[in-house]
Design a protein around this motif. Structure first.
Motif, short mmCIF file in Angstrom:
data_model
loop_
_atom_site.label_atom_id
_atom_site.label_comp_id
_atom_site.label_asym_id
_atom_site.label_seq_id
_atom_site.Cartn_x
_atom_site.Cartn_y
_atom_site.Cartn_z
N VAL A 64 73.36 10.75 59.41
CA VAL A 64 74.44 11.74 59.41
C VAL A 64 75.75 11.09 59.85
CG1 VAL A 64 72.85 13.65 59.77
CG2 VAL A 64 73.85 12.50 61.75
N ALA A 65 75.64 9.98 60.51
CA ALA A 65 76.77 9.09 60.79
C ALA A 65 76.16 7.69 60.77
CB ALA A 65 77.38 9.40 62.15
N LEU A 66 76.98 6.67 60.70
CA LEU A 66 76.44 5.31 60.56
C LEU A 66 75.43 5.01 61.65
CD1 LEU A 66 79.53 3.16 59.53
CD2 LEU A 66 77.59 3.88 58.11
N GLY A 67 74.22 4.68 61.25
CA GLY A 67 73.19 4.29 62.21
C GLY A 67 72.52 5.43 62.96
N GLU A 68 72.94 6.66 62.71
CA GLU A 68 72.39 7.81 63.45
C GLU A 68 71.50 8.67 62.56
OE1 GLU A 68 73.72 11.97 65.63
OE2 GLU A 68 75.30 10.57 65.01
N LEU A 69 70.18 8.57 62.77
CA LEU A 69 69.25 9.38 61.98
C LEU A 69 69.04 10.73 62.64
CD1 LEU A 69 67.25 9.19 59.51
CD2 LEU A 69 65.47 8.88 61.22
N ALA A 70 69.23 11.79 61.88
CA ALA A 70 69.07 13.15 62.42
C ALA A 70 68.91 14.11 61.25
CB ALA A 70 70.30 13.53 63.25
N PRO A 71 68.39 15.31 61.53
CA PRO A 71 68.39 16.34 60.47
C PRO A 71 69.84 16.64 60.10
CG PRO A 71 66.97 16.98 62.31
CD PRO A 71 67.75 15.80 62.77
N THR A 72 70.10 16.82 58.82
CA THR A 72 71.47 17.09 58.40
C THR A 72 72.05 18.29 59.16
OG1 THR A 72 72.92 17.68 56.58
CG2 THR A 72 70.69 18.53 56.44
N ARG A 73 73.32 18.17 59.48
CA ARG A 73 74.05 19.28 60.12
C ARG A 73 74.96 19.95 59.11
NH1 ARG A 73 75.46 14.56 64.19
NH2 ARG A 73 73.46 14.51 65.26
N ALA A 74 74.87 19.54 57.86
CA ALA A 74 75.79 20.05 56.85
C ALA A 74 75.04 20.29 55.55
CB ALA A 74 76.94 19.05 56.64
N LEU A 75 74.02 21.16 55.64
CA LEU A 75 73.20 21.45 54.47
C LEU A 75 73.93 22.46 53.58
CD1 LEU A 75 70.48 20.96 53.03
CD2 LEU A 75 69.57 22.93 54.28
N ASP A 76 74.08 22.08 52.31
CA ASP A 76 74.87 22.87 51.37
C ASP A 76 74.00 23.23 50.17
OD1 ASP A 76 77.06 24.11 50.21
OD2 ASP A 76 78.32 22.31 50.18
N LEU A 77 74.49 24.18 49.39
CA LEU A 77 73.90 24.52 48.09
C LEU A 77 74.91 24.12 47.02
CD1 LEU A 77 75.64 27.22 46.98
CD2 LEU A 77 74.43 28.22 48.93
N GLU A 78 74.43 24.00 45.79
CA GLU A 78 75.34 23.82 44.66
C GLU A 78 74.84 24.69 43.53
OE1 GLU A 78 75.80 19.63 43.71
OE2 GLU A 78 77.40 19.47 45.21
N CYS A 79 75.69 25.56 43.03
CA CYS A 79 75.33 26.48 41.95
C CYS A 79 75.67 25.84 40.61
CB CYS A 79 76.11 27.79 42.15
SG CYS A 79 75.88 28.97 40.82
N GLU A 80 74.62 25.60 39.79
CA GLU A 80 74.80 24.87 38.54
C GLU A 80 73.99 25.50 37.41
OE1 GLU A 80 73.94 20.70 39.04
OE2 GLU A 80 75.00 20.60 40.96
N LEU A 81 74.41 25.25 36.19
CA LEU A 81 73.57 25.54 35.02
C LEU A 81 72.84 24.27 34.63
CD1 LEU A 81 75.68 27.64 32.47
CD2 LEU A 81 73.73 28.39 33.84
N GLY A 82 71.59 24.41 34.19
CA GLY A 82 70.83 23.26 33.72
C GLY A 82 70.40 23.46 32.28
N TYR A 83 70.30 22.36 31.56
CA TYR A 83 69.87 22.40 30.17
C TYR A 83 68.61 21.56 30.04
CZ TYR A 83 74.36 24.48 29.40
OH TYR A 83 75.41 25.35 29.46
N VAL A 84 67.53 22.22 29.61
CA VAL A 84 66.26 21.53 29.40
C VAL A 84 66.28 20.97 27.99
CG1 VAL A 84 63.77 21.81 29.26
CG2 VAL A 84 65.08 23.06 31.00
N CYS A 85 66.14 19.65 27.87
CA CYS A 85 66.40 18.98 26.59
C CYS A 85 65.16 18.36 25.96
CB CYS A 85 67.47 17.92 26.78
SG CYS A 85 69.06 18.62 27.26
N GLY A 86 65.27 18.15 24.66
CA GLY A 86 64.26 17.49 23.85
C GLY A 86 64.51 17.84 22.42
N PRO A 87 63.78 17.41 21.44
CA PRO A 87 62.70 16.44 21.57
C PRO A 87 63.24 15.03 21.78
CG PRO A 87 63.04 16.94 19.27
CD PRO A 87 63.99 17.81 20.04
N THR A 88 62.31 14.10 21.99
CA THR A 88 62.67 12.71 22.17
C THR A 88 63.47 12.21 20.97
OG1 THR A 88 60.76 12.31 23.55
CG2 THR A 88 61.67 10.39 22.44
N SER A 89 64.56 11.53 21.26
CA SER A 89 65.40 10.99 20.20
C SER A 89 65.78 9.57 20.58
CB SER A 89 66.66 11.84 20.08
OG SER A 89 67.65 11.14 19.36
N PRO A 90 65.48 8.61 19.71
CA PRO A 90 65.72 7.22 20.08
C PRO A 90 67.18 6.80 19.92
CG PRO A 90 64.71 7.32 17.92
CD PRO A 90 64.87 8.74 18.39
N ALA A 91 67.99 7.61 19.22
CA ALA A 91 69.36 7.17 18.92
C ALA A 91 70.35 8.13 19.56
CB ALA A 91 69.57 7.11 17.42
#
Lengths: 379, 379
Positions: B167-194
């Motif tokens: 959370v700071a250089l050399g300091e391991l701890a549970p995050t004190r700044a847990l955030d969310l991010e609101c996003e759209l996702g696109y599930v893609c396919g089929p496999t395309s080599p080009a």
């Protein structure tokens, strides 16, 4: 006297007569380049054991086997070695070179590429960010790394097509700065839902490969801020067809260089080690550099601890790589950018071979030839 | 009059009585929250067709089905809708809520998260790099993105454990700044080599989900230069259990905002579109923001063209996400960092629900509750 049990390497092969790939081993000192199809030994009654492990040997890759963990890999490896030492590998299980294609031996679930060489980080900082401190303040406090693209990892021997990309802002063209990166890779597993302690990391390293993380430097330079490399590296990453078990490399472990400042507790191993692998980069028949893996700053155990300290699940099939291995002396650089300072890059038709030797064992090589850019990618 | 064919959403469910997950659909307007196991319709003789497609319906996820491409998805979707419209879905194929667990519907082969909102990029540049131009010079020339960790994507409903990290250089701890991010996702396919041309991108978009790209801002800030985020985001990313087919959202397409400068040819579609999805972020029962997807700068077709222009193979199971969706007006921010300016972050026990509506259709929600940090990760 007991016969010496030969050292083996894991892979997967598709016999030329078949469409189906199967786990295989290679024993360079006992059977040369013959691939030994493990399922064929089972079919011949020569390998028995846990029926679930035996079933894993009918999968097209090693992921299911890796999932069983270190005791199962060791037991199977020992038994295979004993069969070879006893001359008991039947011809029906052996495929001479020319009768098989080595395929990608694992389904890569995630690919994390670190940046573990201080000399490489220093060289690249100077090239990409002249006039600022070359190594960022975070670098000595944690193994810095990024997620690579798992589905474009290809097996040694696969031609690598020169990628298109924005070589300058708004200008799409085939890269003019195609580079190689000489790296060690660690094939990891089994799946672990919790953080892996730095002292238990080796239970989760199935084996070692060489990795060529091809890079389009002009594309990378344009794209990489602030989220890191994407298109400049995602077109292809080559890895060895044959995986050397970590166990076989016990003789190649050395103490790593000292770290200053001392890293946080979770990165501090009781008995730290790093592989003393002598690497070489051959370009179209000529050895152009000899990087030394023992000079890396961060160890594989530290990379694995860093990757999972946040609770990220490790999967069977995770590939970790060291990032470019560059030494301080001329002739030990791990990329052309460092070796030739931007004066020359890879040409179409160039063939790159990465080789490595550690503890008397020749690691699986990585070979790839540069194919010209595809006209289909021109719009 | 022909019965109206109901809109369906794709998923995968594990019946409570079983250990085996199977592809399923949900038809909110015809069958409420009942899950319809597609293989059970096949077994009942109600769905016939290409035996290979039918075999794909016995897989534990949708990857094999996605591999068949748009014509197969459409044909199967239409037939399923007709069965529902005709009231011909037998009870044996229906699982009421409470009799199944929705599981991750795809095996994610790669996760690429873009950074497609100009307002988000501007806000974050100001927060992370004060005193410098907030949006980098490359941002308006290409959809900038990074590879995320595929194997830590979790299905809606999965608790998300507060991660440890530096959370700071050399300091391991549970995050004190847990955030969310609101996003759209696109599930893609089929496999395309080009490379996939920007005008053909929609043939490779199976459907749309909501994504919560949880982030530990303190960890991210320490680690992200120069290779981008890793531990600050790799602990968990949540996605909808139910995938809305792109076809069903035809009525939600609008013209995207204008782009200045005009991007390179390979990013210029003949008929550009973006989804006009109204999103909402609910935190422990209270709606705290209403981002609007139509305000994104880069379109899904441009993201797909960018991802593959270098020859990177698209796989069935590739997940692309937009990055945080933030608007210009107060109350449309897509993350707490922007909404609350560092004054408040997620607490243990907080539950975040992302919802979205587009073209009259309710997208599959994403729900997740924050669990306390694990003591196992403390060293």
């Amino acid at each position: 006297m007991m016969p010496r049990v030969p050292h083996l390497q894991w892979g997967a092969v598709r016999p030329r007569a078949s469409r189906r790939a199967l786990p295989a081993v290679r024993m360079p000192d006992a059977c040369g380049n013959d691939a030994i199809v493990i399922a064929a030994l089972v079919a011949g009654g020569l390998l028995t054991g846990d029926p679930e492990v035996v079933a894993a040997l009918d999968e097209p890759d090693l992921n299911a086997l890796i999932e069983f963990g270190q005791p199962a890999w060791r037991e199977l490896g020992t038994r295979l070695g004993e069969l070879a030492a006893a001359g008991a590998i039947p011809a029906a299980a052996r495929l001479p070179a020319g009768q098989y294609d080595a395929v990608l031996p694992i389904r890569i679930t995630d690919f994390t590429d670190f940046y573990a060489s201080l000399e490489h980080a220093t060289n690249f900082g100077r090239i990409f960010r002249p006039g600022t401190p070359p190594v960022r303040g975070n670098w000595r406090h944690m193994p810095v790394g990024y997620n690579g693209r798992a589905s474009t990892i290809v097996v040694s021997g696969t031609p690598v097509r020169r990628p298109y990309g924005q070589v300058a802002l708004g200008e799409l063209a085939p890269t003019r700065a195609l580079d190689l990166e000489c790296e060690l890779g660690y094939v990891c597993g089994p799946t672990s839902p919790a953080a892996i302690a730095v002292d238990r990391a080796e239970e989760h390293i199935f084996g070692v490969v060489l990795v060529n993380d091809w890079s389009a430097r002009d594309v990378q330079r344009v794209e990489y801020e602030p989220l890191g490399p994407l298109n400049g590296k995602s077109f292809a990453t080559s890895m060895s067809a044959w995986i050397t078990p970590l166990d076989a490399l016990a003789g190649a472990r050395v103490a790593p260089r000292s770290q200053d400042p001392q890293p946080a507790d979770y990165l501090r191993a009781r008995a730290p080690w790093i592989l003393d692998a002598a690497l070489e980069i051959e370009l179209s028949g000529e050895v152009i550099s000899r990087p030394r893996a023992a000079e890396l700053y961060w160890t594989p155990a530290q990379m694995l601890a860093q990757l999972t300290v946040n609770g990220a699940r490790l999967s069977a099939g995770d590939l970790l790589a060291t990032g470019t291995i560059s030494g301080a002396e001329p002739g030990t650089e791990g990329s052309l950018a460092e070796l030739w300072r931007g004066e020359r890059w890879l040409l179409d038709g160039d063939e790159v071979v990465l080789r490595g030797r550690a503890g008397g064992i020749e690691l699986g090589e990585v070979r790839g030839r540069v194919a010209p850019a595809s006209r289909r990618n021109r719009r």
